[in-house]
Design an enzyme around this catalytic site. Structure first.
Site, PDB file in Angstrom:
ATOM      1  N   SER A  50     -97.724 103.847  -5.351  1.00 29.64           N
ATOM      2  CA  SER A  50     -98.639 102.756  -5.048  1.00 29.64           C
ATOM      3  C   SER A  50     -99.848 103.254  -4.265  1.00 29.64           C
ATOM      4  CB  SER A  50     -97.932 101.674  -4.240  1.00 29.64           C
ATOM      5  OG  SER A  50     -97.684 102.143  -2.915  1.00 29.64           O
ATOM      6  N   ASP A  84     -99.433 102.356  -9.077  1.00 26.49           N
ATOM      7  CA  ASP A  84     -99.116 100.948  -8.846  1.00 26.49           C
ATOM      8  C   ASP A  84    -100.052 100.288  -7.837  1.00 26.49           C
ATOM      9  OD1 ASP A  84     -97.450  98.714  -9.311  1.00 26.49           O
ATOM     10  OD2 ASP A  84     -96.303  99.131  -7.486  1.00 26.49           O
ATOM     11  N   ASP A 106    -104.758  95.837  -9.527  1.00 30.17           N
ATOM     12  CA  ASP A 106    -104.443  94.633  -8.765  1.00 30.17           C
ATOM     13  C   ASP A 106    -105.714  93.992  -8.215  1.00 30.17           C
ATOM     14  OD1 ASP A 106    -103.463  92.649  -7.179  1.00 30.17           O
ATOM     15  OD2 ASP A 106    -102.319  93.944  -5.828  1.00 30.17           O
ATOM     16  N   GLU A 136    -102.021  91.595 -12.651  1.00 29.45           N
ATOM     17  CA  GLU A 136    -101.225  90.539 -12.025  1.00 29.45           C
ATOM     18  C   GLU A 136    -102.020  89.243 -11.994  1.00 29.45           C
ATOM     19  OE1 GLU A 136     -98.952  91.418  -8.349  1.00 29.45           O
ATOM     20  OE2 GLU A 136    -100.088  89.781  -7.455  1.00 29.45           O
ATOM     21  N   HIS A 183     -92.860  90.434  -2.513  1.00 25.64           N
ATOM     22  CA  HIS A 183     -92.790  91.840  -2.130  1.00 25.64           C
ATOM     23  C   HIS A 183     -92.151  92.007  -0.746  1.00 25.64           C
ATOM     24  CE1 HIS A 183     -96.229  92.327  -5.076  1.00 25.64           C
ATOM     25  NE2 HIS A 183     -95.444  93.329  -5.408  1.00 25.64           N
ATOM     26  N   HIS A 211     -92.472  91.857 -10.164  1.00 18.22           N
ATOM     27  CA  HIS A 211     -92.675  92.555  -8.896  1.00 18.22           C
ATOM     28  C   HIS A 211     -91.797  91.917  -7.828  1.00 18.22           C
ATOM     29  CE1 HIS A 211     -96.810  94.606  -9.700  1.00 18.22           C
ATOM     30  NE2 HIS A 211     -96.132  94.459 -10.831  1.00 18.22           N
ATOM     31  N   GLY A 212     -91.607  92.627  -6.712  1.00 13.73           N
ATOM     32  CA  GLY A 212     -90.804  92.068  -5.629  1.00 13.73           C
ATOM     33  C   GLY A 212     -89.344  91.914  -5.993  1.00 13.73           C
ATOM     34  N   ASN A 233     -89.868  96.098 -11.124  1.00 16.89           N
ATOM     35  CA  ASN A 233     -90.333  96.968 -10.051  1.00 16.89           C
ATOM     36  C   ASN A 233     -89.440  96.849  -8.821  1.00 16.89           C
ATOM     37  OD1 ASN A 233     -92.470  97.294 -11.822  1.00 16.89           O
ATOM     38  ND2 ASN A 233     -94.047  96.976 -10.274  1.00 16.89           N
ATOM     39  N   THR A 236     -88.485  98.263  -2.005  1.00 21.95           N
ATOM     40  CA  THR A 236     -87.848  98.027  -0.711  1.00 21.95           C
ATOM     41  C   THR A 236     -86.352  98.334  -0.728  1.00 21.95           C
ATOM     42  OG1 THR A 236     -89.492  96.336  -0.182  1.00 21.95           O
ATOM     43  CG2 THR A 236     -87.453  96.292   1.081  1.00 21.95           C
TER      44      THR A 236
END
Length: 285
Positions: A50, A84, A106, A136, A183, A211-212, A233, A236
């Protein structure tokens, strides 16, 4: 083996109503863990770097990217490299020469018209370089200091009609959609809007991306893939696994000073989590 293409992996997954796992990496230990976990599962995987990870590495893309390429070339499963959450056009233009086959541009922080215009320009450039591009629409909260949005707030959802116009107007190859994930969640309590996902999947001709995903329970991930998500994706979840393992090791070994002793434990924990998540997505878990 040679680097795989993110676009080819995602397109193939979309065609079989399955999903490719894409893991965000920050250190070489992340890279090695993701590849080891994917090899254990026997499936292709996407390594994601990212813009925030690049900032952490003193703003330099190449050290981590070249390490990822070298590790991927020694993998026994197909591995693709994806840049990313790119907001910087300067960083975007480094992607091709650094070994990336794809980017996620993004501009979701911008008003819709500006998002469309900026993404159109990014897509034109990416395609001229042979890059597959994701964008996105409908802000996924929790990124870059954006507050997580209420699950039922208008901004937390991607509108199907607007999404169709956005994909047509930008020419992007895939769309990250906001359907309830956030996220940087450290609890797995996100509740996805599967009805909305079904409408998005039915109305769009490009693969959809979630995402997240670290905050989504296993059954939610399974349902998301069944509902049309072709790229999932995860970031975390790896950091949680690594940090917990290192904390436990250092608590048991307060005398430890050699970073290899605890980094290897963290790397192994991340590899196990990669294998587990891939198993969930494939329905094997």
């Amino acid at each position: 083996m040679p680097l795989a293409s993110t676009g080819e992996l995602v397109t193939a997954a979309a065609g079989t109503r399955s999903a490719v796992a894409a893991f965000n990496v920050i250190t070489l230990e992340h890279v090695e863990a993701v590849i080891a976990g994917a090899e254990s599962a026997g499936t292709p995987v996407v390594l994601q770097v990212s813009e925030n990870a690049v900032k952490f590495r003193y703003g330099r893309l190449l050290p981590l990217a070249r390490a990822a390429v070298a590790a991927a070339e020694h993998a026994t499963v197909p591995v693709a490299l994806h840049l990313d959450h790119v907001q910087s056009d300067h960083l975007l233009r480094q992607a091709h020469d650094a070994g990336f086959s794809s980017v996620m541009y993004d501009a979701a922080r911008l008003p819709y018209a500006d998002n469309l215009s900026a993404t159109r320009a990014a897509a034109d450039w990416a395609h001229s370089q042979g890059l597959w591009i994701e964008a996105e629409l409908g802000q996924v909260g929790g990124k870059d200091g954006r507050p997580p949005l209420d699950a039922h707030a208008p901004g937390a959802r991607t509108d199907p009609d607007q999404a169709r116009d956005f994909v047509t107007g930008t020419g992007v190859d895939a769309l990250a959609v906001a359907v309830g994930s956030v996220h940087a969640m450290t609890t797995r309590t996100a509740s996805l809007d599967h009805g909305l996902l079904k409408r998005l999947s039915a109305g769009l001709a490009v693969p959809l991306v979630l995402h997240g995903s670290s905050g989504v329970p296993d059954d939610g991930l399974v349902a998301a893939v069944a509902g049309g998500i072709a790229k999932v994706n995860i970031g975390t979840a790896l950091n949680i696994a690594m940090t917990a393992a290192i904390r436990e090791f250092l608590a048991a070994h307060p005398e430890a000073v050699d970073s290899r002793t605890y980094l290897s434990v963290g790397r192994e924990a991340m590899a196990h989590e990669v294998t587990r998540i891939i198993g969930v997505l494939s329905g094997a878990a």
